[in-house]
Design an enzyme around this catalytic site. Structure first.
Site, PDB file in Angstrom:
ATOM      1  N   CYS A   1       0.847  -1.190   0.000  1.00  0.00           N
ATOM      2  CA  CYS A   1       0.000   0.000   0.000  1.00  0.00           C
ATOM      3  C   CYS A   1       0.885   1.242   0.000  1.00  0.00           C
ATOM      4  CB  CYS A   1      -0.910  -0.017   1.229  1.00  0.00           C
ATOM      5  SG  CYS A   1      -1.865   1.503   1.434  1.00  0.00           S
TER       6      CYS A   1
ATOM      7  N   ASP B   1      -0.693  -5.802   0.165  1.00  0.00           N
ATOM      8  CA  ASP B   1      -1.970  -6.072  -0.497  1.00  0.00           C
ATOM      9  C   ASP B   1      -1.775  -7.312  -1.356  1.00  0.00           C
ATOM     10  OD1 ASP B   1      -3.740  -3.962   0.314  1.00  0.00           O
ATOM     11  OD2 ASP B   1      -2.575  -2.581  -0.929  1.00  0.00           O
TER      12      ASP B   1
END
EC number: 1.7.1.13
Length: 127
Positions: A41, A48
């Site tokens: 992120c 992620d």
């Protein structure tokens, strides 16, 4: 650093994304599922995870499978948003392969009660 880490860390998409001539004149659809996509992120640095679905109808070029694997794995230490990662993959493959049709779907695992799916489909684009 182990050999796999070295290959991924040193992957240069401009010289290492190997493409091959398409040997077939008929239209056909290539579908790939890349279930281990990860990136970081850009705001928090948290990881992620996503499954990337790629499908395309080649014109003159196809992407070599190990090369697409290494390219996708090269995102793992990159700070990039969901939207930007999907668009970067689409734009790179569009530029390199110039396919007749292409769709990229980035289906991110939920985080913080939000499930994001980014879809870019050349048949649905107006320009």
């Amino acid at each position: 650093m182990k050999y796999g880490e070295k290959i991924v860390n040193e992957f240069d998409v401009e010289k290492d994304l190997e493409i091959w001539p398409n040997e077939h004149k008929r239209d056909y659809l290539i579908k790939m599922t890349l279930p281990e996509f990860s990136c970081l992120c850009p705001r928090s640095g948290y990881p992620d995870f996503a499954t990337i679905y790629l499908e395309y109808t080649p014109d003159e070029w196809v992407v070599e499978l190990k090369a697409i694997k290494l390219y996708i794995n090269s995102f793992r230490n990159k700070h990039v948003s969901h939207e930007n990662s999907a668009n970067e993959i689409y734009e790179l493959l569009e530029r390199k392969l110039k396919p007749k049709y292409m769709k990229v779907v980035a289906d991110y695992n939920p985080r913080g009660n939000v499930h994001t799916v980014i879809e870019i489909d050349s048949s649905k684009m107006s320009s």
